[in-house]
Design a protein around this motif. Sequence first.
Motif, PDB file in Angstrom:
ATOM      1  N   VAL A 130      16.511 -12.049  51.153  1.00  0.00           N
ATOM      2  CA  VAL A 130      16.942 -13.103  50.241  1.00  0.00           C
ATOM      3  C   VAL A 130      15.886 -13.285  49.148  1.00  0.00           C
ATOM      4  O   VAL A 130      14.697 -13.446  49.441  1.00  0.00           O
ATOM      5  N   LEU A 131      16.322 -13.248  47.888  1.00  0.00           N
ATOM      6  CA  LEU A 131      15.417 -13.426  46.752  1.00  0.00           C
ATOM      7  C   LEU A 131      15.621 -14.755  46.044  1.00  0.00           C
ATOM      8  O   LEU A 131      14.732 -15.217  45.328  1.00  0.00           O
ATOM      9  N   SER A 132      16.774 -15.365  46.212  1.00  0.00           N
ATOM     10  CA  SER A 132      17.048 -16.645  45.566  1.00  0.00           C
ATOM     11  C   SER A 132      16.337 -17.756  46.314  1.00  0.00           C
ATOM     12  O   SER A 132      16.505 -17.915  47.534  1.00  0.00           O
ATOM     13  N   LEU A 133      15.541 -18.560  45.614  1.00  0.00           N
ATOM     14  CA  LEU A 133      14.782 -19.620  46.250  1.00  0.00           C
ATOM     15  C   LEU A 133      15.703 -20.689  46.821  1.00  0.00           C
ATOM     16  O   LEU A 133      15.441 -21.236  47.899  1.00  0.00           O
ATOM     17  N   HIS A 134      16.808 -20.996  46.142  1.00  0.00           N
ATOM     18  CA  HIS A 134      17.730 -22.025  46.625  1.00  0.00           C
ATOM     19  C   HIS A 134      18.446 -21.586  47.893  1.00  0.00           C
ATOM     20  O   HIS A 134      18.830 -22.429  48.710  1.00  0.00           O
ATOM     21  N   SER A 135      18.619 -20.288  48.088  1.00  0.00           N
ATOM     22  CA  SER A 135      19.225 -19.794  49.330  1.00  0.00           C
ATOM     23  C   SER A 135      18.188 -19.574  50.407  1.00  0.00           C
ATOM     24  O   SER A 135      18.486 -19.704  51.609  1.00  0.00           O
ATOM     25  N   LEU A 136      16.956 -19.231  50.012  1.00  0.00           N
ATOM     26  CA  LEU A 136      15.918 -18.897  50.980  1.00  0.00           C
ATOM     27  C   LEU A 136      15.469 -20.118  51.773  1.00  0.00           C
ATOM     28  O   LEU A 136      15.335 -20.070  53.004  1.00  0.00           O
TER      29      LEU A 136
END
Length: 811
Positions: A314-320
């Motif tokens: 996962v690279l998206s901070l909001h998903s991580l």
Amino acid sequence: MVAFFILLLLLATLHWLLSFHVLRSNRYAPENRAFAFFALFTGLWTVSIALAHHIPHSTLAVTRLTFVLGAFLVFAFLRMAFITADVPSLWLRLGPLAVSLTATFSVLALTPHVVVDAGLTQTGLVVVYGVAHVLFASHVVLYFAVGFLLLASSYRRAFGLTRARLRCLIMSLSLPILGAVTTNLLLPLLVNRSAVGIYGPAFAIIFFGLTVHGFIRYKLFDVTLFIRHSATSALALLVSLVPSLVLLMVCRSRLARTFNPTELSFFLVAFVLVGAVTPAIKQMTGQALDSYAFRTRPDYQRTLREASRLLTRVLSLHSLLPLMAKMIFDSIGTTSVTIFLSREDGTLWPVCNETSRLEISTPLELPDSIQRTLTGLKKPVILSGTAGGRHEPSQDPRTEPHQTLFVPVVSDEEIIGVVALGSKRSGDSFFSQDIDLLLTLANQAGVAIKNAQLYEQVVLINEYLQNIVGTIESGVVAINRAGHVTIFNRAAEQLTGLSVDAILGRAIAELPAPLRQPLVATAEDGRARVLAEVELAKPGGSTLPVLCLTSPLREPAGGLLGAVAVLSDLTALKQLEMEQRRAERLAYFEVLAAGIGHEIKNPLVAIKAFAQLLPRKFLDEQFRQEFARVVGREIGRMEHLAGRLRSLARPGGGPHRALDLRAPIADAVELLQPRLDEKGIAIRWAPGPNPCQVLGDHAALEQLFLNLFGNALDAMEAGGALSVRLRSTEGRMIVEVEDTGPGIPDEFLPRIFEPFVTTKLHGSGLGLAICASIANAHRALIYATNVPGQRGAVFTIEFPVEVAASTPVRA
């Protein structure tokens, strides 16, 4: 002694198995064959030692055979050292000598000169040595010393894996050979007894252990040895039984007196079985007690595997962050997990919260005192749930229930976040294992959060650049190292007539040739290119003039990543140029018409005057002769003027092709050389070794330089000097023509290239105008200056370098 005899036979068998295994792995390698030969004779020598010390019959013959095999053994070692050290030229010189010595001592060992007599007694083998025994021992020591010197020399030269293999081989050979030489050569020389010679082959155990280690770790002799897990488990079990077996050996006499043979056998079997199952019982008991004491215990290995997979996917901070909070929540079993992230001003704010009850959605708080403590210690901190709660670093193996645990997330020695955990749902405390797991997860999360933040910055920068590239009026086309189009903006779509969807991500072969060729060339050699005008075909059959600038794309280390081309539409500029040229042409024609009228008026006045006198003086012979002379002369002047005007009207010559600018200059100098020599003018002209490519017509450029050189020749007195210089700059080729004449008057400098402007007494004033027209037809810039501080004038012509736009470019 029977047990030792069996041990020696087992060692000999291991030697032969080792020889067979190494030879089978690569039978064609000289190193493998030499090692197999050495191991073979080591096994034979071990068998002979066992027979000599345990078989009473033929002891003398077996002892002498042992010496023969020893001679072959040291020769095999020396040969292996030469092959391993890779010194074939040295072996060609010393090899015959080594073979001769080995054969000599092998024959000598069969005679009483080495062994006079041998026999077995109660104390062991007794050998009576002959007079040549010292020489035999000396040759053995010499062979071993030379072999180890060769291996040490090869080790000093080697590096990497080869060096590690040599180190392992030297260690596996040096210790056993030193022990065998001590017990089987040095001690018999000193005490004249061979009782300890039986222990020499036993040092091979070290040889086997280090050689197998070399097979496993370094693939010694290219031998691959796979160890199964069951084998390592069995070996670990045997090692764990060693203390028990040692205890049995110490107590064997007392046990033999206490138990009869049957009872003793059962006791030994039971003792070994108990020792074997003890580790398993210990593990099962520990797991049961842990389950009772700790109630719940996370699966650390599974949690770390899932964390690694999650944080790298996962690279998206909001998903991580929610996924990370959910993973900690499930693995530790807390009532809530809140993740804080650092702002630009250094404060921490909650960005994610995971709780066990839906009605409790308020995230945990992060007091200022906790934040200051975390910043200073960078260690987990516990906030007590009692009244007047306190906070302290989590150094104890467990915490009290109903406390909040704060774990810092550190990256580059700075706190970028905090993970706050409420109390466990089971009511248990946070144990040291939980805190270790959380620290490991926090370290991984620090890297993942930093990567996610950098990824968001890259995405924002990329979107920002895409917006800029998409809104500018110039076309932008970029290719990567593989030759695929990575950027193709809206302006490029309009200029080329190609669709973005059809060209983006495709091979560069889809681009038009005038654009593809300079892009490929720049991506290959890393040189920027300036194409002043490129014609791009349009769907209706017309062409679109564009300015094309190519530049290399480089990584920070300087390597080429690709190339980018910027296209500018020249249509409006061309229209402005046409309007300017039209206005200049009208003004030019006005000046030209006035000049032509002035130049033609004088001959016409003379002809008119003679024509008016012709009826009255027709019979006058002298008048008719004067009439013919004057009228012919004036008509010649008008013809010359008409020829110059034709040159002025067609300055460009034929079609323009790629040519070396040095050629028309050299031809012009060659044509004027007689006049230069006649007037005593020195020519300073050095063409240089490098070609100077431009687009143009050879004849027109030769006429240009003839006019310039002729003007300079007319302006100089005898003994002057004419200098011609040729140099190149970025995208331009510059020619300078300098003379040592009086220079150009300041009032004439702005108009020197206009028609009929001349400083000569009898000049037409069209020579420099023709030069300007030729230069203009070649899109070159021509101007004149006076040499500052001295006599003379300098005419400069700047040609554009546009070969890349018209000649094929290697793709």
